[in-house]
Design an enzyme around this catalytic site. Structure first.
Site: not given
Length: 276
Positions: A134, A147
């Site tokens: 990501s 995260y």
């Protein structure tokens, strides 16, 4: 015309995984589409995908899935580690069990599946392992500590693995999605509100939630999952793919901001945005 390469796509029940599984099946590859619930995969059969049950957080299911593929096909030529969850909320207000679940899915499950796929690739002297990271794997952000940490872990794991496996002809590639329209958006927004919507980080959370909702499914700010599918196909077809691909709206810009700006400057920009 069928391509004999065997591909396993995890997280194939929706979004990026689903689009990728369909794309590769249409291109003639033998595609195993994995997810926690088989009923979510039934419609993929019409495209030629082979549904397979796998909860990436359960080692027995990982082993069973790989054993099934090995028995039916001999092994996995391309592994697309796409399954993931987003546990959002302040570090202070996030239960440690939720944080552990984040790492079980995004890091340890990915790593265990990769361990089981490597021997066939190594013996064959070829293979590709494609890991979904990501922009959060490179660029930090508030109300998402766990995260971000999990994606930083995927980055480090993948880079080290790339060097370890190069002598065996196995290529390791990272994909860093930017803003991609996905069901994951609503899931992580709900989690963010639940954990941090009413406490000391409420104002910060409110701003981030509004920003996320305004951009999801808006073509001006987010890209369709098909851009990931196209990128995975490009990687598979390439004899020498790049080590990483920034894909989707804002991805390249955010990565460049991380390279060009100091921590203090980037932090200040984020804080100013949260106050606006």
């Amino acid at each position: 015309m069928q391509n004999k390469e065997i591909i396993l796509v995890t997280g194939a029940s929706s979004g990026m995984g689903r689009e990728t599984a369909i794309k590769l099946a249409k291109e003639g590859y033998i595609v195993y589409a994995a997810a926690r619930r088989l009923d979510k995969l039934n419609e993929l059969k019409e495209y030629g995908c082979i549904p397979i049950q796998m909860d990436i957080a359960k080692e027995q299911e990982i082993e069973d899935a790989v054993n099934k593929i090995n028995k039916e096909q001999g092994g996995i030529d391309v592994l697309f580690n796409n399954a993931g969850i987003a546990v959002q909320g302040s570090l202070e207000e996030t239960d440690i069990d939720d944080a552990k679940k984040q790492f079980e899915v995004n890091v340890f499950g990915l790593a265990r599946l990769t361990q089981l796929a490597i021997p066939y690739m190594r013996n064959k002297g070829a293979g590709k392992i494609i890991n979904t990271s990501s922009i959060a794997g490179k660029v930090h952000g508030p109300i998402s500590s766990w995260y971000v940490a999990s994606k930083h872990a995927v980055e480090g794991l993948s880079s080290s693995l790339r060097v370890e496996l190069q002598p065996f002809g196995i290529q390791v590639v990272l994909i860093r999605p930017g803003a991609i329209s996905s069901e994951l958006i609503s899931t992580y927004v709900d989690g963010m509100v639940k954990r941090s919507g009413n406490g000391p980080y409420a104002e910060m959370t409110k701003t981030l939630v509004g920003w996320s909702k305004s951009r999801d499914n808006n073509p001006k700010y987010s890209s369709p999952p098909s851009v990931i599918a196209d990128t995975v196909y490009k990687i598979i077809k390439s004899k020498k793919p790049k080590t990483s691909y920034e894909v989707g709206k804002t991805s390249k810009q955010m990565i460049w901001s991380r390279k060009l700006l100091s921590d203090r400057v980037l932090d200040k920009m984020m804080l100013n945005f949260l106050k606006s």
